[in-house]
Scaffold this motif. Sequence first.
Motif, short mmCIF file in Angstrom:
data_model
loop_
_atom_site.label_atom_id
_atom_site.label_comp_id
_atom_site.label_asym_id
_atom_site.label_seq_id
_atom_site.Cartn_x
_atom_site.Cartn_y
_atom_site.Cartn_z
N GLN A 193 0.81 -1.22 0.00
CA GLN A 193 0.00 0.00 0.00
C GLN A 193 0.84 1.27 0.00
O GLN A 193 0.44 2.30 -0.53
N SER A 239 -10.59 -4.25 -1.04
CA SER A 239 -9.24 -4.24 -1.58
C SER A 239 -8.34 -3.39 -0.70
O SER A 239 -8.69 -2.27 -0.33
N ILE A 288 -5.62 -2.14 -1.65
CA ILE A 288 -4.96 -1.15 -2.49
C ILE A 288 -5.90 0.00 -2.84
O ILE A 288 -5.58 1.17 -2.67
N SER A 310 -3.66 -8.35 -8.98
CA SER A 310 -3.72 -8.44 -7.53
C SER A 310 -2.48 -9.12 -6.96
O SER A 310 -2.04 -8.79 -5.86
N ASN A 327 0.20 -6.51 -6.90
CA ASN A 327 -0.07 -5.51 -5.86
C ASN A 327 -0.13 -6.11 -4.46
O ASN A 327 -0.29 -5.37 -3.49
N ASP A 362 -2.52 -7.73 -3.21
CA ASP A 362 -3.85 -7.40 -2.70
C ASP A 362 -4.53 -8.72 -2.31
O ASP A 362 -5.29 -9.30 -3.08
#
Length: 312
Positions: free
Chosen positions: A42, A85, A87, A270, A273, A275
């Motif tokens: 994040q 999520s 993010i 994802s 990231n 996530d």
Amino acid sequence: MAIQLFQRLVQAVILLFVISIVGFALLRLLPGDFAEVLLLAQMDGTLPDPATVTQFAQDNGFNDPMPVQYWHWLTDALGGDLGQSFITGEAVSSDMALRISRSLFLGVTSLATALILAIPIGFFCATHTGGWIDRALTALSVVGMSIPNFWLALLMALFFSLFLDLLPSSGHGTLAHVVLPALVIATSVTGVIARFVRARLLDELSQDYVRTANAKGMGRLRILLSHVVPNILPSTLTLTGLQFAKIFDGMIVVETIFAWPGIGSLLVESLFNRDYPLIQMCFLVIASGYVVINLVVDYLITLIDPRVRGAI
């Protein structure tokens, strides 16, 4: 048949339950502190201070035992809350239905393309076995099965988009956008189904009942349609179902290369990231797709094959 269908539904629910446990546990057993890894994603790689990590873990329940965390996630999911999520902060389910519909459209289009190509090829090769066309189509089927999806996708994007400028190489929105990804996915499936249909037809055409029908003067087309095709249909349907499930594997790569906004590209995004709520949901959706496809194939085989109905 209704009892057997109910039993398979129960088995499917149990299987999905086990899959959700495995996926949930694997994500949390990855190396590193779970809360710290999420915060790193994040904060664009900025190392968070210990107090922030501790507070983040406390707020999200990461300090609870894993069974407790899973129970909270499961009860929320059954209630329709699939989480948010980490993010974007948006609900995981916000555009999941749209992503799934796009992947299903691509998958069904790919399978339909494969069947339209594979079944005539298999029939022609089986009824003209030994000729140069049979050998050429069989060789092409092997090549199609052997080419990796990512390599074929890049080649087709270069040829049809860059050199010929005929088709778009990325995105969605028109029928032209689905042509290249569908052809890439269908290529390997076509080879598998064509070779299978050819082999099954050759096996059936060598059976005694076909020789008896020929001796009675029954036409070759009638023999194929009335006797041979019904006998190979259940096994062909089973293979088609397995290949449809395999299509979802190929879509993860193909959707990413062609920027097709489906569930496969969402899973890759994802993962990059980190996530985890979104990864968990994508994992469960793909697993559910496998289970549902197998259920549908089993039910269809039960309907069309009297031998299976008689065994129930």
